[in-house]
Design a protein around this motif. Structure first.
Motif, PDB file in Angstrom:
ATOM      1  N   LEU A 157      25.687  33.243  49.458  1.00 48.55           N
ATOM      2  CA  LEU A 157      26.776  32.368  49.024  1.00 48.55           C
ATOM      3  C   LEU A 157      28.113  33.088  49.202  1.00 48.55           C
ATOM      4  O   LEU A 157      28.197  34.306  49.039  1.00 48.55           O
ATOM      5  CB  LEU A 157      26.574  31.972  47.563  1.00 48.55           C
ATOM      6  CG  LEU A 157      25.339  31.107  47.295  1.00 48.55           C
ATOM      7  CD1 LEU A 157      25.059  31.011  45.797  1.00 48.55           C
ATOM      8  CD2 LEU A 157      25.509  29.727  47.904  1.00 48.55           C
ATOM      9  N   PRO A 158      29.190  32.354  49.495  1.00 50.63           N
ATOM     10  CA  PRO A 158      30.495  32.987  49.731  1.00 50.63           C
ATOM     11  C   PRO A 158      31.177  33.398  48.424  1.00 50.63           C
ATOM     12  O   PRO A 158      30.851  32.900  47.340  1.00 50.63           O
ATOM     13  CB  PRO A 158      31.289  31.880  50.430  1.00 50.63           C
ATOM     14  CG  PRO A 158      30.701  30.614  49.892  1.00 50.63           C
ATOM     15  CD  PRO A 158      29.228  30.903  49.701  1.00 50.63           C
ATOM     16  N   LEU A 159      32.145  34.270  48.541  1.00 48.75           N
ATOM     17  CA  LEU A 159      32.897  34.742  47.377  1.00 48.75           C
ATOM     18  C   LEU A 159      33.509  33.580  46.602  1.00 48.75           C
ATOM     19  O   LEU A 159      33.509  33.586  45.368  1.00 48.75           O
ATOM     20  CB  LEU A 159      33.985  35.720  47.829  1.00 48.75           C
ATOM     21  CG  LEU A 159      34.863  36.308  46.735  1.00 48.75           C
ATOM     22  CD1 LEU A 159      34.020  37.042  45.690  1.00 48.75           C
ATOM     23  CD2 LEU A 159      35.908  37.234  47.334  1.00 48.75           C
ATOM     24  N   GLU A 160      34.003  32.587  47.300  1.00 52.59           N
ATOM     25  CA  GLU A 160      34.638  31.437  46.631  1.00 52.59           C
ATOM     26  C   GLU A 160      33.673  30.735  45.675  1.00 52.59           C
ATOM     27  O   GLU A 160      34.101  30.176  44.664  1.00 52.59           O
ATOM     28  CB  GLU A 160      35.166  30.434  47.671  1.00 52.59           C
ATOM     29  CG  GLU A 160      36.265  30.972  48.558  1.00 52.59           C
ATOM     30  CD  GLU A 160      35.750  31.940  49.633  1.00 52.59           C
ATOM     31  OE1 GLU A 160      36.549  32.805  50.045  1.00 52.59           O
ATOM     32  OE2 GLU A 160      34.575  31.859  50.049  1.00 52.59           O
ATOM     33  N   HIS A 161      32.407  30.777  45.984  1.00 51.69           N
ATOM     34  CA  HIS A 161      31.407  30.181  45.109  1.00 51.69           C
ATOM     35  C   HIS A 161      31.386  30.873  43.747  1.00 51.69           C
ATOM     36  O   HIS A 161      31.198  30.220  42.712  1.00 51.69           O
ATOM     37  CB  HIS A 161      30.024  30.263  45.762  1.00 51.69           C
ATOM     38  CG  HIS A 161      28.919  29.830  44.857  1.00 51.69           C
ATOM     39  ND1 HIS A 161      28.576  28.505  44.688  1.00 51.69           N
ATOM     40  CD2 HIS A 161      28.079  30.547  44.053  1.00 51.69           C
ATOM     41  CE1 HIS A 161      27.578  28.420  43.821  1.00 51.69           C
ATOM     42  NE2 HIS A 161      27.260  29.643  43.430  1.00 51.69           N
ATOM     43  N   PHE A 162      31.564  32.177  43.738  1.00 52.08           N
ATOM     44  CA  PHE A 162      31.461  32.962  42.506  1.00 52.08           C
ATOM     45  C   PHE A 162      32.774  33.073  41.734  1.00 52.08           C
ATOM     46  O   PHE A 162      32.777  33.444  40.566  1.00 52.08           O
ATOM     47  CB  PHE A 162      30.944  34.367  42.828  1.00 52.08           C
ATOM     48  CG  PHE A 162      29.536  34.379  43.336  1.00 52.08           C
ATOM     49  CD1 PHE A 162      28.466  34.218  42.467  1.00 52.08           C
ATOM     50  CD2 PHE A 162      29.272  34.533  44.690  1.00 52.08           C
ATOM     51  CE1 PHE A 162      27.164  34.217  42.936  1.00 52.08           C
ATOM     52  CE2 PHE A 162      27.973  34.531  45.170  1.00 52.08           C
ATOM     53  CZ  PHE A 162      26.917  34.374  44.291  1.00 52.08           C
ATOM     54  N   GLU A 163      33.879  32.757  42.375  1.00 50.27           N
ATOM     55  CA  GLU A 163      35.178  32.950  41.729  1.00 50.27           C
ATOM     56  C   GLU A 163      35.292  32.234  40.380  1.00 50.27           C
ATOM     57  O   GLU A 163      35.784  32.835  39.414  1.00 50.27           O
ATOM     58  CB  GLU A 163      36.317  32.529  42.663  1.00 50.27           C
ATOM     59  CG  GLU A 163      37.671  32.845  42.079  1.00 50.27           C
ATOM     60  CD  GLU A 163      38.803  32.709  43.082  1.00 50.27           C
ATOM     61  OE1 GLU A 163      39.949  32.943  42.669  1.00 50.27           O
ATOM     62  OE2 GLU A 163      38.555  32.380  44.266  1.00 50.27           O
ATOM     63  N   PRO A 164      34.853  30.986  40.235  1.00 48.28           N
ATOM     64  CA  PRO A 164      34.988  30.341  38.923  1.00 48.28           C
ATOM     65  C   PRO A 164      34.250  31.082  37.792  1.00 48.28           C
ATOM     66  O   PRO A 164      34.772  31.178  36.679  1.00 48.28           O
ATOM     67  CB  PRO A 164      34.392  28.949  39.145  1.00 48.28           C
ATOM     68  CG  PRO A 164      34.522  28.701  40.607  1.00 48.28           C
ATOM     69  CD  PRO A 164      34.339  30.045  41.258  1.00 48.28           C
ATOM     70  N   ILE A 165      33.073  31.620  38.068  1.00 51.41           N
ATOM     71  CA  ILE A 165      32.366  32.301  36.970  1.00 51.41           C
ATOM     72  C   ILE A 165      32.954  33.683  36.708  1.00 51.41           C
ATOM     73  O   ILE A 165      32.946  34.140  35.574  1.00 51.41           O
ATOM     74  CB  ILE A 165      30.837  32.352  37.174  1.00 51.41           C
ATOM     75  CG1 ILE A 165      30.438  33.185  38.378  1.00 51.41           C
ATOM     76  CG2 ILE A 165      30.255  30.952  37.221  1.00 51.41           C
ATOM     77  CD1 ILE A 165      28.942  33.462  38.454  1.00 51.41           C
ATOM     78  N   VAL A 166      33.499  34.328  37.745  1.00 53.12           N
ATOM     79  CA  VAL A 166      34.211  35.593  37.514  1.00 53.12           C
ATOM     80  C   VAL A 166      35.402  35.325  36.606  1.00 53.12           C
ATOM     81  O   VAL A 166      35.631  36.039  35.623  1.00 53.12           O
ATOM     82  CB  VAL A 166      34.651  36.238  38.848  1.00 53.12           C
ATOM     83  CG1 VAL A 166      35.624  37.388  38.608  1.00 53.12           C
ATOM     84  CG2 VAL A 166      33.438  36.722  39.634  1.00 53.12           C
ATOM     85  N   ARG A 167      36.133  34.277  36.905  1.00 52.98           N
ATOM     86  CA  ARG A 167      37.302  33.949  36.076  1.00 52.98           C
ATOM     87  C   ARG A 167      36.882  33.568  34.650  1.00 52.98           C
ATOM     88  O   ARG A 167      37.546  33.936  33.683  1.00 52.98           O
ATOM     89  CB  ARG A 167      38.112  32.836  36.726  1.00 52.98           C
ATOM     90  CG  ARG A 167      38.757  33.311  38.011  1.00 52.98           C
ATOM     91  CD  ARG A 167      39.814  32.368  38.545  1.00 52.98           C
ATOM     92  NE  ARG A 167      40.401  32.940  39.748  1.00 52.98           N
ATOM     93  CZ  ARG A 167      41.288  33.934  39.764  1.00 52.98           C
ATOM     94  NH1 ARG A 167      41.697  34.455  38.621  1.00 52.98           N
ATOM     95  NH2 ARG A 167      41.766  34.406  40.894  1.00 52.98           N
ATOM     96  N   GLU A 168      35.782  32.848  34.531  1.00 53.43           N
ATOM     97  CA  GLU A 168      35.300  32.482  33.195  1.00 53.43           C
ATOM     98  C   GLU A 168      34.938  33.716  32.381  1.00 53.43           C
ATOM     99  O   GLU A 168      35.333  33.850  31.218  1.00 53.43           O
ATOM    100  CB  GLU A 168      34.086  31.560  33.317  1.00 53.43           C
ATOM    101  CG  GLU A 168      33.515  31.128  31.982  1.00 53.43           C
ATOM    102  CD  GLU A 168      32.315  30.214  32.118  1.00 53.43           C
ATOM    103  OE1 GLU A 168      31.532  30.151  31.158  1.00 53.43           O
ATOM    104  OE2 GLU A 168      32.149  29.564  33.169  1.00 53.43           O
TER     105      GLU A 168
END
Length: 191
Positions: A157-168
């Motif tokens: 999966l791309p980094l953009e996929h994980f960005e929301p949970i990193v921010r959360e």
């Protein structure tokens, strides 16, 4: 520092809030930097390795803390390759469960099982933690999500996929006891 007044420190705390709120931005920037080069001898970048680990964790049904832990378990490698595991743990420690940060902190010694003998190191060095409540979780983390995540052909999966949970995760109150849950060991897959 010793001459500062309460008012001085209250002002500093107020002025530091915007900087603290940008922690997720700095983490995302460091992940992007990890994708800029491939270390000699490796077929993928450090970013791709983290993304593979996070992807495997997500596909295994892990919760948000384990996914972010898998994604960021090597984030300290760029600045501290000899102790990246401990540095990576310190990055996430204020925001994830205690067991996740413990596993990230100790994954380096647990990984020696796979390669230590090739360097003349003790591949069973992790045994000194055998009685620790997180031993099995760390062994499973390394087996399922770390040592297997160097595959240039893996459907990552791309980094953009994980960005929301990193921010959360990084928007949580630091060291919140309701998040940290000191002493509680959770399943990696929720099963």
């Amino acid at each position: 520092m010793k001459d500062g007044t309460k008012e001085d420190y209250q002002l500093l705390a107020k002025l530091e809030k915007p900087y603290l709120a940008m922690t997720a931005d700095r983490v995302m920037d460091e992940l992007r930097r990890a994708g800029e080069d491939t270390l000699d001898g490796y077929k993928i970048t450090r970013l791709q390795h983290g993304l593979q680990s996070g992807t495997r964790a997500e596909r295994d049904g892990a919760d948000i803390d384990w996914i972010v832990g898998a994604l960021l378990h090597d984030i300290g490698d760029g600045l501290a390759p000899q102790n990246h595991d401990r540095m990576s743990a310190e990055v996430i420690r204020p925001f994830v469960r205690w067991d996740v940060s413990w596993v990230v902190e100790h994954h380096g010694i647990f990984q020696m099982l796979y390669y230590g003998r090739h360097y003349g190191w003790d591949e069973n060095a992790r045994e000194r933690f055998r009685d620790h409540p997180c031993f099995d979780a760390c062994a499973e983390f390394c087996e399922r999500w770390d040592q297997s995540s160097f595959d240039p052909d893996y459907d990552t999966l791309p980094l953009e996929h994980f960005e929301p949970i990193v921010r959360e995760v990084f928007s949580r109150k630091a060291y919140d006891p309701a998040v940290i849950r000191e002493g509680v060991v959770s399943s990696l897959t929720g099963a």
